[in-house]
Design a protein around this motif. Sequence first.
Motif, short mmCIF file in Angstrom:
data_model
loop_
_atom_site.label_atom_id
_atom_site.label_comp_id
_atom_site.label_asym_id
_atom_site.label_seq_id
_atom_site.Cartn_x
_atom_site.Cartn_y
_atom_site.Cartn_z
N VAL A 118 0.91 -1.12 -0.07
CA VAL A 118 -0.12 -0.17 -0.18
C VAL A 118 0.68 1.20 -0.24
O VAL A 118 1.83 1.27 0.93
N ALA A 119 0.46 2.22 -0.71
CA ALA A 119 1.54 3.30 -0.80
C ALA A 119 0.69 4.49 -1.40
O ALA A 119 -0.68 4.61 -1.64
N HIS A 120 1.38 5.87 -1.27
CA HIS A 120 0.74 6.91 -1.71
C HIS A 120 1.25 7.44 -3.03
O HIS A 120 2.34 7.26 -3.43
N ALA A 121 0.98 8.70 -3.53
CA ALA A 121 1.33 9.08 -4.76
C ALA A 121 2.84 9.51 -4.83
O ALA A 121 3.32 9.86 -5.72
N GLY A 122 3.06 10.18 -3.51
CA GLY A 122 4.58 10.62 -3.42
C GLY A 122 5.83 9.48 -3.22
O GLY A 122 7.05 9.86 -2.98
N VAL A 123 5.28 8.18 -3.11
CA VAL A 123 6.32 7.05 -2.87
C VAL A 123 7.34 7.02 -4.03
O VAL A 123 6.79 7.12 -5.36
N LYS A 124 8.55 6.79 -3.91
CA LYS A 124 9.30 6.18 -4.99
C LYS A 124 9.97 5.03 -4.67
O LYS A 124 10.54 4.72 -3.71
N MET A 125 10.08 4.13 -5.70
CA MET A 125 10.68 2.87 -5.55
C MET A 125 11.87 2.51 -6.59
O MET A 125 11.64 3.01 -7.84
#
Length: 257
Positions: free
Chosen positions: A123-130
């Motif tokens: 689960v993540a939000h729009a600001g996450v970078k991977m």
Amino acid sequence: MSQEFVLAETIGQVRRLTLNRPEKLNAWNTPMRDQLIAALQAAEADDQVRAIVLTGAGDRAFGAGQDLSESKSFDADRAESWMGEWKTLYNLFRLGSKPIVAALNGVAAGSAFQVALLCDLRVAHAGVKMGQPEINSGIATVTGSWIMREILGLARTIDLTLTGRMLDAQEAFGFGLISRLVEEDQVQSAALELAEFLAGKPPVAMRLNRQRFAELTQEGFDDAMTSGVRIQREAYASGEPSAMMEKFLASRAARKA
């Protein structure tokens, strides 16, 4: 008393584990990895726990990967034992009977990206970078290329490994790396809700399904860990990782000055 690098709390049938080095963007060092191993073992042994949520402290990072201030001093022998430590940790994700949900509250890079992918759902939000930026620190990617190929296929794995680029949340969601994309302030609640939903599934079927996924990927995992010892010994014997890490740390210190 030693510092708590992993915080554990039980919420209903869910054990939430929080990587707790926010001042270092929750980067791995040996004590934090050892504490996570112990926390996962404890959750597995607790019959009242039916699912796990893994997250990071603060609002900047799930995990920034390996703490370079630790690994810059590695030699070939330490690199080999380091791979053994990762194998122990990764096997707990692969072989445990309880589903694991990653609550991605910020960047997930390098080995933290790999750990996120070893979780069942993310689960993540729009600001996450991977991503897998290890090449920028002179670290060869071995376990990362294995887990990425399982999920993304070879072409995208080559792209992410050789460029070291980070994916934004929308691209990661499109690739299937993020399972649920929610508002930033909903990441923890959505992850807990999803984990509680999984906790309600029949436990024997859950265990056997996770067991089968491990069986399907066992050959690749074994190859990655065996090759990792050979490759990391060669890499660290060359001195390149240490030199690149020193360069990165010096550049970061200069920016902060």
